[in-house]
Enzyme design. Structure first.
Site, PDB file in Angstrom:
ATOM      1  N   ARG A   1      52.872  54.671  -3.294  1.00  0.00           N
ATOM      2  CA  ARG A   1      53.636  55.963  -3.130  1.00  0.00           C
ATOM      3  C   ARG A   1      54.237  56.130  -1.800  1.00  0.00           C
ATOM      4  NH1 ARG A   1      48.116  58.894  -4.185  1.00  0.00           N
ATOM      5  NH2 ARG A   1      49.210  60.820  -3.546  1.00  0.00           N
TER       6      ARG A   1
ATOM      7  N   ARG B   1      39.903  62.209   0.038  1.00  0.00           N
ATOM      8  CA  ARG B   1      40.421  63.416  -0.727  1.00  0.00           C
ATOM      9  C   ARG B   1      39.645  63.742  -1.705  1.00  0.00           C
ATOM     10  NH1 ARG B   1      46.537  64.754  -1.288  1.00  0.00           N
ATOM     11  NH2 ARG B   1      46.650  62.917  -2.483  1.00  0.00           N
TER      12      ARG B   1
ATOM     13  N   LYS C   1      50.774  68.199   3.024  1.00  0.00           N
ATOM     14  CA  LYS C   1      51.738  69.248   2.408  1.00  0.00           C
ATOM     15  C   LYS C   1      50.647  70.158   1.379  1.00  0.00           C
ATOM     16  CE  LYS C   1      53.837  66.106  -0.029  1.00  0.00           C
ATOM     17  NZ  LYS C   1      53.349  64.807   0.097  1.00  0.00           N
TER      18      LYS C   1
ATOM     19  N   ARG D   1      62.170  65.108  -4.265  1.00  0.00           N
ATOM     20  CA  ARG D   1      61.659  63.846  -3.896  1.00  0.00           C
ATOM     21  C   ARG D   1      62.751  62.671  -3.604  1.00  0.00           C
ATOM     22  NH1 ARG D   1      55.902  64.737  -4.615  1.00  0.00           N
ATOM     23  NH2 ARG D   1      55.028  62.655  -4.672  1.00  0.00           N
TER      24      ARG D   1
ATOM     25  N   ARG E   1      41.570  62.316  -7.074  1.00  0.00           N
ATOM     26  CA  ARG E   1      42.722  61.976  -7.872  1.00  0.00           C
ATOM     27  C   ARG E   1      42.891  60.437  -8.366  1.00  0.00           C
ATOM     28  NH1 ARG E   1      47.796  64.510  -4.950  1.00  0.00           N
ATOM     29  NH2 ARG E   1      48.804  62.894  -5.679  1.00  0.00           N
TER      30      ARG E   1
END
Ligand code: AMP
Length: 243
Positions: free
Chosen positions: A190, A147, A33, A108, A179
């Site tokens: 998540r 990431r 995203k 969300r 992160r």
């Protein structure tokens, strides 16, 4: 009279030339995203509003709000709708962003979607397109654990699939960070949160005819081209309605 008509037409064409539209991008964690939003932002001169980035910024700055939400964000659950709605109202009510937003990671859940609708109406705006990116859980875990985000400029990379080019002046080793919620345990939580609370949004937006589904497992540029195709299509529609 003719000049009123012509002026209106000119104004409408200016609107199109300026890419006035609001877009939502939905998908599980690691769907791409953020990466795709950044591409749309530079191609169509929109603003990316990522609620995740806004929240991480509060945590980094150690504000009152940041301290309150840190544990929740690191656990992979959702922060309360009230907090999110306050953040979003500040953006939607700001003329600078009017009809120029790509919402990344928001809404969300159904309640947030309803609230967004109310806010947009209040500020004479609407959603023009909802893009859903689909990726399998296996690939999500691989992407999330690789990431890297540049703490200086926000650029997103992946050490396996999209490593930072060596000639960059900004995104060097010292600035590239992981992160704190990008670990296997939190990512599973998540993903579960996405399946239970966020996925029902797809049905919601599909009913209003705004939803476009895109496979999120292809190459970054291929996905970006598909998204651009949908954006150009809706712009074509707006053009026909307006002229
Ligand atoms: P993201 O950067 O979109 O992956 O979001 C990271 C985390 O921030 C999520 O796991 C949630 O804890 C929180 N968060 C981000 N956006 C929202 C939202 N719209 N509503 C509630 N919590 C959110």
């Amino acid at each position: 009279v003719w000049w009123v008509h012509n002026t209106n037409l000119w104004l409408k064409k200016q609107n199109l030339a300026n890419n006035y539209m609001n877009i939502i991008i939905v998908g599980p964690p690691g769907a791409g995203k953020g990466t795709q939003s950044d591409k749309i932002v530079s191609k169509y001169q929109l603003f990316k509003i990522s609620t995740g980035d806004l929240l991480r910024n509060e945590i980094k700055k150690k504000t009152l709000l940041g301290k309150k939400i840190e544990k929740i964000v690191n656990s992979g659950s959702l922060v309360s709708d009230n907090i999110i709605n306050d953040l979003i109202e500040k953006i939607v009510s700001d003329k600078k962003y009017k009809n120029k937003i790509i919402f990344d990671g928001y809404p969300r859940n159904i309640q947030q979607a309803k609230n967004l609708n109310t806010l947009l109406k209040k500020h004479e705006q609407k959603i023009d397109l909802v893009i859903s990116l689909k990726v399998s859980l296996d690939l999500i875990v691989k992407r999330i654990t690789g990431r890297l985000v540049c703490s200086k400029c926000g650029n997103i990379f992946n050490e396996f699939f999209n490593p930072p080019p060596s000639n960059l002046t900004c995104c060097k080793d010292g600035f590239l960070k992981r992160r704190s919620d990008d670990n296997v345990k939190t990512v599973k939580k998540r993903h579960e949160t996405y399946e239970n609370l966020t996925k029902p949004l797809l049905d919601h937006y599909s009913k209003s005819g705004l939803l476009k589904n895109i496979g999120g497992e292809n190459k970054i540029e291929e996905i970006a081209a598909k998204i651009a195709g949908f954006i150009n299509l809706i712009q074509g529609w707006l053009w026909k309605i307006w002229s």
